[in-house]
Each structure stands twice: as structure tokens, then as C-alpha cells.
Design a protein around this motif. Structure first.
Motif, PDB file in Angstrom:
ATOM      1  N   LEU A  34       0.832  -1.213   0.000  1.00 18.45           N
ATOM      2  CA  LEU A  34       0.000   0.000   0.000  1.00 18.45           C
ATOM      3  C   LEU A  34       0.863   1.258   0.000  1.00 18.45           C
ATOM      4  N   ARG A  35       1.962   1.225   0.750  1.00 20.29           N
ATOM      5  CA  ARG A  35       2.898   2.366   0.741  1.00 20.29           C
ATOM      6  C   ARG A  35       3.445   2.591  -0.669  1.00 20.29           C
ATOM      7  N   ALA A  40       3.646   5.769  -5.738  1.00 20.76           N
ATOM      8  CA  ALA A  40       3.726   5.818  -7.196  1.00 20.76           C
ATOM      9  C   ALA A  40       2.695   6.764  -7.796  1.00 20.76           C
ATOM     10  N   VAL A  41       1.854   7.360  -6.963  1.00 20.74           N
ATOM     11  CA  VAL A  41       0.856   8.326  -7.412  1.00 20.74           C
ATOM     12  C   VAL A  41       1.384   9.734  -7.144  1.00 20.74           C
ATOM     13  N   THR A  54      -6.563   9.914   2.737  1.00 18.98           N
ATOM     14  CA  THR A  54      -6.735   9.385   4.097  1.00 18.98           C
ATOM     15  C   THR A  54      -5.767   8.245   4.409  1.00 18.98           C
ATOM     16  N   TRP A  55      -4.972   7.872   3.420  1.00 20.62           N
ATOM     17  CA  TRP A  55      -4.009   6.790   3.657  1.00 20.62           C
ATOM     18  C   TRP A  55      -2.813   7.341   4.436  1.00 20.62           C
ATOM     19  N   ASN A  56      -2.929   7.385   5.751  1.00 17.40           N
ATOM     20  CA  ASN A  56      -1.871   7.865   6.629  1.00 17.40           C
ATOM     21  C   ASN A  56      -1.314   6.658   7.378  1.00 17.40           C
ATOM     22  N   PHE A  57      -0.072   6.318   7.103  1.00 18.14           N
ATOM     23  CA  PHE A  57       0.502   5.081   7.613  1.00 18.14           C
ATOM     24  C   PHE A  57       0.950   5.159   9.066  1.00 18.14           C
ATOM     25  N   LEU A  98       4.828  -3.712  -7.044  1.00 15.69           N
ATOM     26  CA  LEU A  98       4.672  -4.277  -5.707  1.00 15.69           C
ATOM     27  C   LEU A  98       3.214  -4.553  -5.350  1.00 15.69           C
ATOM     28  N   ILE A  99       2.301  -4.240  -6.270  1.00 17.66           N
ATOM     29  CA  ILE A  99       0.907  -4.616  -6.061  1.00 17.66           C
ATOM     30  C   ILE A  99       0.798  -6.132  -5.889  1.00 17.66           C
ATOM     31  N   SER A 100       1.802  -6.845  -6.416  1.00 18.75           N
ATOM     32  CA  SER A 100       1.808  -8.309  -6.330  1.00 18.75           C
ATOM     33  C   SER A 100       1.933  -8.820  -4.901  1.00 18.75           C
TER      34      SER A 100
END
Length: 389
Positions: A34-35, A40-41, A54-57, A98-100
Motif C-alpha cells: 500500500l505504501r 507511485a501516485v 486518508t491513507w496515513n501510515f 509491488l501490487i503483487s
């Protein structure tokens, strides 16, 4: 009398501890994936009110309840990510290889955004993936042959991208029911198709060659075929219309030169009562109109516009005992004679167009005849007369 407060406090702390231990941490490889995905965006393409924002790790991606972090875009089952579904916000970037690492992923939907670059071949390492939806982005390059390794795949929608090259062999995808690769830049011929498909959509590419029965062999569940706006050639053979579950066929805007239609077999094993709509408009088909289309009892719409058909309109197209046509588009051919009178008598709800032909007695008061017929000189030339010098 003993004080009850310590007992209550101890009970509360034990309960809180129990709740906290139930919330297991997300699997580390999933967090890393997910990171990498978010990294990559391009940050400038992530609106403040979007899912990715909202993706705050600093928080656990699978933790619940989600109040401020990972409020959308990610769905978990236990400590594993099983769904990645983004909102349509114009996110721009590449799909990380790395989506894999999201090996329990079932649904991947990042459609209607601005992702670009190649689809990573590592996507084949998602053994549980059922739905891969990347439509309406800017992905380019070839369709990775490794997609054929996604044995659980049911839906593959890569439409409206810039994918090029030939179609890989996807016949091994026994679970695939919907394939949509429309509006890309794919070339080459049609390979053998997966056996359990319901819907095939490949319109607006640069595919070529004839349609062969071997490509469609065994497709007993196929209901929709959309191959318009390509460069297919040759004759459309009877076997296509006899596929047992077929309902809609769109082959418009190709380079077909012939069509052959046989009567559906009157047997319980292959009644072929499903065919509802056929579109062969804007091809190069010559000869007489296929009479046997009238034998398909459920056929409601038939479009054969702008080909090179000659001769009369079959009376069977209007027969009360045979055809059930409601929409008939025959304009832009070289049809002659008089149309069946039933088209204009109010006996049947026929709509469509008979204009731009060589017909006689096509009443201008009818919507079917709104387009005028071809000049006499063109019709004479089409039927062997000498053109004007």
C-alpha cells in the motif's frame, strides 16, 4: 462492606485490553504494498477529500473503526487486504509492481483515473484476484501474457486505455465471464476465447482477419459480442448466430464482405430463441438480404445499413408468422423494388430507415422513408446500366 469500584475498574480494563488484542495488525507485506502504491501516485493528483488522502501510515490500514485514516479505498478481511477500490479523482501515476504483494487481493478497481505506463507483469502473482478493473486510464504497452495466470479472474475490464500489440491467449481463464478491452490500440487476429464468457467487448481497436469458429468453440454461455470499429474481414458465417445463448451481436464498422445466415435448429438442444439484436452496418457486404434472419423468433433489431446489398426487401421481414422485428435499418444500400406494404399499414411497429436505396413506392409520409432514395443514374449503374459520360 467491600468497595465495588476496584472490581468495576478491573473489569473495564480487562474488557478494553480484550478489544485491543482483537484488532490485529495488518500483514506487513500488505502495508509495504500500500505504501508503494501511494508513493507511485503523484501527490499533486491526490485531492484533500479523496480516498488516497486518508491513507496515513501512522495508523493500521486494517484497524477498525476507521475515523480519520484509511476511511475508504481499502477493504480488509482480518489482517489481509482483500479489496483496493479507488474513487474517480484523476489520480495520476504508475501502477507499482509491488501490487503483487497483496496476495489475498480479490478486487482491484482503479478505473476512471489517470494512471499511465505499463501494466506490471507481476500482477500475475495475485492468485485470488476475481475482478481487475483498470478502465478509463492511460495505460500503454502490451497486455501482459502473465494475466493468463490469474486463474480466479472473472471480470477483466481494461477498456479506454492505450494498450497495443496483439491479444495474448486467455483461453486458460476458465472463470472469466466478462472481457472488455474496447477503445484501445490492439492489433492482430482474435485468438481462442475463454470458454465460459458471457460478454465479449473488443470494439474500437485495430483487430483484423476473419472471425473463425475455432475462436468461439465451446462458448455456450456467450450472450454479447461487441466487435465493432475494427478491421475484421471475410464472411460472417452461420455458426456465429447459432451460438446457443447469444443475444446481441455488434459487428458494425468493419470490412466484412459477406454474411451467411442459416435457420436456427428447431430442437430443444439448440432452440436459439435468444438472439435479439444484430448490427452489421457500415461494412462492405454484398448480395441479397439474408432471408433467414426472419426465422429468429426473438430478433427485434436488425441493422444492415451502408453496405452493398441489392435486390428486394424480403417479405418475410414483415411476416406475422415469422419475423418479430421492431427496428429495421436498411438505409445506404442498393435495394430495389417496393418495400413490403405491411411496413406502412400500421400492422407492425416497425421503426428504422429504408432511405438512400433504389426503392420504388417508399412513401415520403413514412418515417422509414425520410431519407430520399439514390438518383436513378446511380441505381442504373449499380444494376449494370451505363453511367452517364
Amino acid at each position: 462492606m467491600p468497595n465495588p469500584k476496584p472490581t468495576f475498574s478491573l473489569f473495564f480494563l480487562l474488557s478494553l485490553s480484550s478489544i485491543l488484542t482483537v484488532r490485529s495488525a495488518t500483514f506487513p507485506a500488505d502495508i509495504a504494498a500500500l505504501r508503494a502504491f501511494k508513493s507511485a501516485v503523484k501527490p499533486a493528483s491526490i485531492p484533500a477529500t479523496s480516498c488516497l488522502a486518508t491513507w496515513n501510515f501512522s495508523a493500521d490500514p486494517c484497524a477498525v473503526p476507521r475515523i480519520t485514516h484509511f476511511t475508504c479505498g481499502v477493504t480488509c478481511s482480518g489482517d489481509r487486504v482483500v479489496q483496493l477500490t479507488l474513487d474517480s479523482q484523476g489520480y495520476a501515476g504508475k501502477l507499482t509492481p509491488l501490487i503483487s504483494k497483496l496476495t489475498q487481493l480479490i478486487n482491484l478497481d482503479i478505473g476512471d483515473n489517470s494512471f499511465y505506463g505499463a501494466i506490471p507483469s507481476s500482477i500475475s502473482s495475485l492468485p485470488n484476484l476475481k475482478n481487475l478493473i483498470l478502465r478509463v486510464n492511460s495505460f500503454s504497452g502490451a497486455l501482459p501474457p502473465s494475466i493468463a495466470s490469474l486463474k480466479s479472474l472473472q471480470t477483466l475490464d481494461l477498456s479506454r486505455n492505450s494498450l497495443s500489440g496483439s491479444l495474448p491467449n486467455l483461453n486458460s481463464l476458465a472463470g472469466l465471464t466478462r472481457l472488455d478491452l474496447s477503445y484501445n490500440k490492439l492489433t492482430g487476429s482474435l485468438p481462442k476465447l475463454p470458454p465460459n464468457m458471457n460478454e465479449l467487448a473488443l470494439k474500437a481497436n485495430s483487430l483484423s482477419g476473419p472471425l473463425t469458429q475455432s475462436s468461439f468453440d465451446g462458448l455456450t454461455r456467450l450472450m454479447v459480442v461487441e466487435l465493432s470499429e475494427n478491421s475484421f474481414t471475410g464472411t460472417v458465417e452461420p455458426w456465429l448466430f447459432l451460438l446457443p445463448s447469444l443475444q446481441q451481436v455488434d459487428l458494425a464498422k468493419n470490412a466484412f464482405t459477406g454474411v451467411s445466415v442459416s435457420k436456427p435448429a428447431p430442437s430443444p438442444a439448440n432452440p436459439n430463441t435468444e438472439l435479439v439484436a444484430v448490427d452489421l452496418s457500415y461494412n462492405k457486404i454484398e448480395g441479397l438480404l439474408p432471408v433467414n434472419f426472419a426465422e429468429y423468433s426473438m430478433l427485434r433489431s436488425l441493422a444492415l445499413s451502408y453496405n452493398k446489398f441489392r435486390g428486394p426487401i424480403p417479405w418475410q421481414y414483415m411476416s406475422k408468422k415469422g419475423s418479430s422485428l421492431q427496428r429495421l435499418y436498411l438505409d445506404g444500400n442498393y435495394l430495389n423494388g417496393s418495400p413490403p406494404s405491411g411496413f406502412f399499414s400500421g400492422e407492425g411497429p416497425i421503426s428504422g430507415s429504408l432511405g438512400d436505396n433504389c426503392l420504388q413506392s417508399c412513401p415520403v409520409s413514412s418515417e422509414l422513408c425520410l431519407k430520399s432514395q439514390k438518383p436513378v443514374s446511380i441505381c442504373q449503374q449499380a444494376y449494370g446500366g451505363k453511367p452517364k459520360s
